[in-house]
Design an enzyme around this catalytic site. Sequence first.
Site, PDB file in Angstrom:
ATOM      1  N   LYS A   1      68.199  15.611  43.753  1.00 59.13           N
ATOM      2  CA  LYS A   1      69.354  15.957  44.580  1.00 59.13           C
ATOM      3  C   LYS A   1      69.772  14.774  45.457  1.00 59.13           C
ATOM      4  CE  LYS A   1      67.946  20.827  44.871  1.00 59.13           C
ATOM      5  NZ  LYS A   1      68.551  21.203  43.606  1.00 59.13           N
ATOM      6  N   SER A   2      69.014  13.668  45.397  1.00 61.21           N
ATOM      7  CA  SER A   2      69.294  12.541  46.295  1.00 61.21           C
ATOM      8  C   SER A   2      70.698  11.956  46.117  1.00 61.21           C
ATOM      9  CB  SER A   2      68.235  11.449  46.122  1.00 61.21           C
ATOM     10  OG  SER A   2      66.996  11.931  46.591  1.00 61.21           O
TER      11      SER A   2
ATOM     12  N   LYS B   1      55.448   6.430  44.218  1.00 59.36           N
ATOM     13  CA  LYS B   1      55.395   6.123  45.658  1.00 59.36           C
ATOM     14  C   LYS B   1      54.244   5.179  46.020  1.00 59.36           C
ATOM     15  CE  LYS B   1      57.674  10.336  47.283  1.00 59.36           C
ATOM     16  NZ  LYS B   1      57.610  11.475  48.233  1.00 59.36           N
TER      17      LYS B   1
ATOM     18  N   ASN C   1      58.591   5.814  50.212  1.00 56.64           N
ATOM     19  CA  ASN C   1      59.705   6.492  49.543  1.00 56.64           C
ATOM     20  C   ASN C   1      61.030   5.792  49.806  1.00 56.64           C
ATOM     21  OD1 ASN C   1      60.347   7.226  52.149  1.00 56.64           O
ATOM     22  ND2 ASN C   1      60.847   9.335  51.636  1.00 56.64           N
TER      23      ASN C   1
ATOM     24  N   ASP D   1      59.216  10.832  54.761  1.00 56.91           N
ATOM     25  CA  ASP D   1      58.938  12.251  54.476  1.00 56.91           C
ATOM     26  C   ASP D   1      58.468  13.005  55.719  1.00 56.91           C
ATOM     27  OD1 ASP D   1      59.592  12.185  51.772  1.00 56.91           O
ATOM     28  OD2 ASP D   1      57.587  11.540  51.190  1.00 56.91           O
TER      29      ASP D   1
ATOM     30  N   GLY E   1      46.502  16.149  49.472  1.00 53.87           N
ATOM     31  CA  GLY E   1      47.007  15.165  48.509  1.00 53.87           C
ATOM     32  C   GLY E   1      48.019  14.244  49.171  1.00 53.87           C
ATOM     33  N   GLY E   2      48.806  13.597  48.340  1.00 52.50           N
ATOM     34  CA  GLY E   2      49.773  12.617  48.828  1.00 52.50           C
ATOM     35  C   GLY E   2      50.800  13.230  49.776  1.00 52.50           C
TER      36      GLY E   2
ATOM     37  N   THR F   1      39.596  21.598  47.721  1.00 49.03           N
ATOM     38  CA  THR F   1      38.456  20.674  47.654  1.00 49.03           C
ATOM     39  C   THR F   1      38.203  20.163  49.062  1.00 49.03           C
ATOM     40  OG1 THR F   1      39.280  20.046  45.481  1.00 49.03           O
ATOM     41  CG2 THR F   1      37.579  18.634  46.442  1.00 49.03           C
TER      42      THR F   1
ATOM     43  N   TYR G   1      60.444  23.871  47.712  1.00 48.06           N
ATOM     44  CA  TYR G   1      61.616  24.716  47.908  1.00 48.06           C
ATOM     45  C   TYR G   1      62.111  25.182  46.553  1.00 48.06           C
ATOM     46  CZ  TYR G   1      64.144  20.576  46.441  1.00 48.06           C
ATOM     47  OH  TYR G   1      64.575  19.503  45.718  1.00 48.06           O
TER      48      TYR G   1
HETATM   49  P1  ATR Z   1      50.825  15.738  46.021  1.00 48.92           P
HETATM   50  O1  ATR Z   1      51.086  14.281  45.884  1.00 48.92           O
HETATM   51  O2  ATR Z   1      51.983  16.633  45.702  1.00 48.92           O
HETATM   52  O3  ATR Z   1      50.188  16.085  47.317  1.00 48.92           O
HETATM   53  P2  ATR Z   1      48.261  15.872  44.754  1.00 48.92           P
HETATM   54  O4  ATR Z   1      47.882  14.589  45.400  1.00 48.92           O
HETATM   55  O5  ATR Z   1      47.911  16.104  43.321  1.00 48.92           O
HETATM   56  O6  ATR Z   1      49.815  16.088  44.828  1.00 48.92           O
HETATM   57  O7  ATR Z   1      47.673  17.062  45.640  1.00 48.92           O
HETATM   58  C1  ATR Z   1      47.881  18.380  45.307  1.00 48.92           C
HETATM   59  C2  ATR Z   1      47.320  19.260  46.436  1.00 48.92           C
HETATM   60  O8  ATR Z   1      47.565  20.625  46.100  1.00 48.92           O
HETATM   61  C3  ATR Z   1      45.827  19.143  46.631  1.00 48.92           C
HETATM   62  O9  ATR Z   1      45.525  19.377  47.983  1.00 48.92           O
HETATM   63  C4  ATR Z   1      45.303  20.287  45.731  1.00 48.92           C
HETATM   64  O10 ATR Z   1      44.014  20.757  46.074  1.00 48.92           O
HETATM   65  P3  ATR Z   1      42.706  20.001  45.473  1.00 48.92           P
HETATM   66  O11 ATR Z   1      42.519  18.769  46.300  1.00 48.92           O
HETATM   67  O12 ATR Z   1      41.613  20.990  45.616  1.00 48.92           O
HETATM   68  O13 ATR Z   1      43.033  19.696  44.024  1.00 48.92           O
HETATM   69  C5  ATR Z   1      46.324  21.332  46.055  1.00 48.92           C
HETATM   70  N1  ATR Z   1      46.424  22.401  45.030  1.00 48.92           N
HETATM   71  C6  ATR Z   1      46.977  22.300  43.802  1.00 48.92           C
HETATM   72  N2  ATR Z   1      46.922  23.500  43.170  1.00 48.92           N
HETATM   73  C7  ATR Z   1      46.335  24.379  44.032  1.00 48.92           C
HETATM   74  C8  ATR Z   1      46.010  25.767  43.982  1.00 48.92           C
HETATM   75  N3  ATR Z   1      46.277  26.494  42.892  1.00 48.92           N
HETATM   76  N4  ATR Z   1      45.418  26.331  45.064  1.00 48.92           N
HETATM   77  C9  ATR Z   1      45.139  25.597  46.154  1.00 48.92           C
HETATM   78  N5  ATR Z   1      45.431  24.276  46.283  1.00 48.92           N
HETATM   79  C10 ATR Z   1      46.016  23.666  45.219  1.00 48.92           C
END
Ligand code: ATR
Length: 278
Positions: free
Chosen positions: A17-18, A67, A88, A104, A131-132, A155, A218
Site C-alpha cells: 500500500k506504500s 530489512k 525500512n 516502524d 521477532g523482528g 519461545t 491488519y
Molecule cells: P517478524 O519479523 O514478523 O517478527 P519473526 O522474526 O519470524 O517475524 O517472528 C515471528 C514471531 O511470531 C515470533 O515471536 C514467533 O514466536 P517464536 O519465537 O516462538 O517462533 C511468533 N509466532 C509465530 N507464530 C505464532 C503462534 N502461532 N503463536 C504464538 N507466537 C507465534
Amino acid sequence: MSIDHYAVMGNPIKHSKSPAIHRAFAEMTDQHMTYTSILVPEDGFTEAVRQFFAAGGKGLNITVPFKLQAFELADSCTERAQRARAVNTLILQANGALLGDNTDGVGMVRDILHNHDGRIAGKKLLVVGAGGAVRGILAPLLAENPAQVVLTNRTFDKAAQLAQEFQTLGSISAQRLDEPRQPFNWIINGTAASLQGAVPELAPAVIDEHTCVYDMMYGKDLTPFNAWALQQGAHKAFDGLGMLVEQAAESFRLWRGVMPPTANVISQLRAAMASTGG
Ligand code: ATR
C-alpha cells in the site's frame, strides 16, 4: 522543475500500500515526486539498491524480506535502526552516503498517542512476540516511559534475550507466555500468529475492561488476536493499519522535510479494504 524518485523494495511487493500512501502524501503537501514499487529477486537486493540510486533515486522504503540486508548495506544508521537491527527507510544524503532508519516503532507509538488518544507513559504494557517486528518497536515504546514492559513469547529464550538487550532503556522483563496473570493497560501483539489464524496462548487474566490491545497486523476483518481480546472483555482493539500509514509519514518527513497529514489516508485505506477485501 526536476522530479525526485522514491520507491519501496520487497518480495512480494504487488499488494504494497506504500505507493498509494506516499502519492497521497505528495499530493496533500505539494511535493514534486514519484513513488513506485520494485519487486526485487531474493538474491538481488544490493544490486537493485545500487541501480536505483545510480539512476538518481532519492530514497527507498524497504520491506520483507530485506530489512536486515538494508541495515547491513546502509553507510550509517540511526540509533533506533541500530537497536532494531533493521532498516525500512534509506535516505540519500548530500555527500552520496546512504543513511538507514527504522520508522516502524515511532509509527506505532504515534498511532497509539495521536490517532487513538492513548497513553503509554506510566502504563503497564505486555508485548507479545520476540521477532523482528517486536525488536523494531521496543526502543520507541520504552522512550515513552511506560511504568513496565513485560515481554513474552512462545519461545521464552528469545524474549529473555531481547529484554536483556533493551534493559538499559527502561523497565523491561521477560515472562513465559502463560505467566502474566494480572491485567495490563496495553497488550501489543507483534507475533506472526494472526497470519496463521492463531492467537498466542495468553492467560485471559491479562485483560480487563480497561485493557486496550494493539495488533501490529491488519486486515479487512478483526484480526484473530483482536477478536479474542474483545471476547475477553478488552476495552478497545486496534489494528496496525494506522502504524503502516504513520511509519510511511515518518519516512516521508525524513525525505521531504514535511510531515504529511495522515487521518484521511488511514480512513481511505480502511474504506478501500472494506470494499475490496484487500
Ligand atoms: P517478524 O519479523 O514478523 O517478527 P519473526 O522474526 O519470524 O517475524 O517472528 C515471528 C514471531 O511470531 C515470533 O515471536 C514467533 O514466536 P517464536 O519465537 O516462538 O517462533 C511468533 N509466532 C509465530 N507464530 C505464532 C503462534 N502461532 N503463536 C504464538 N507466537 C507465534
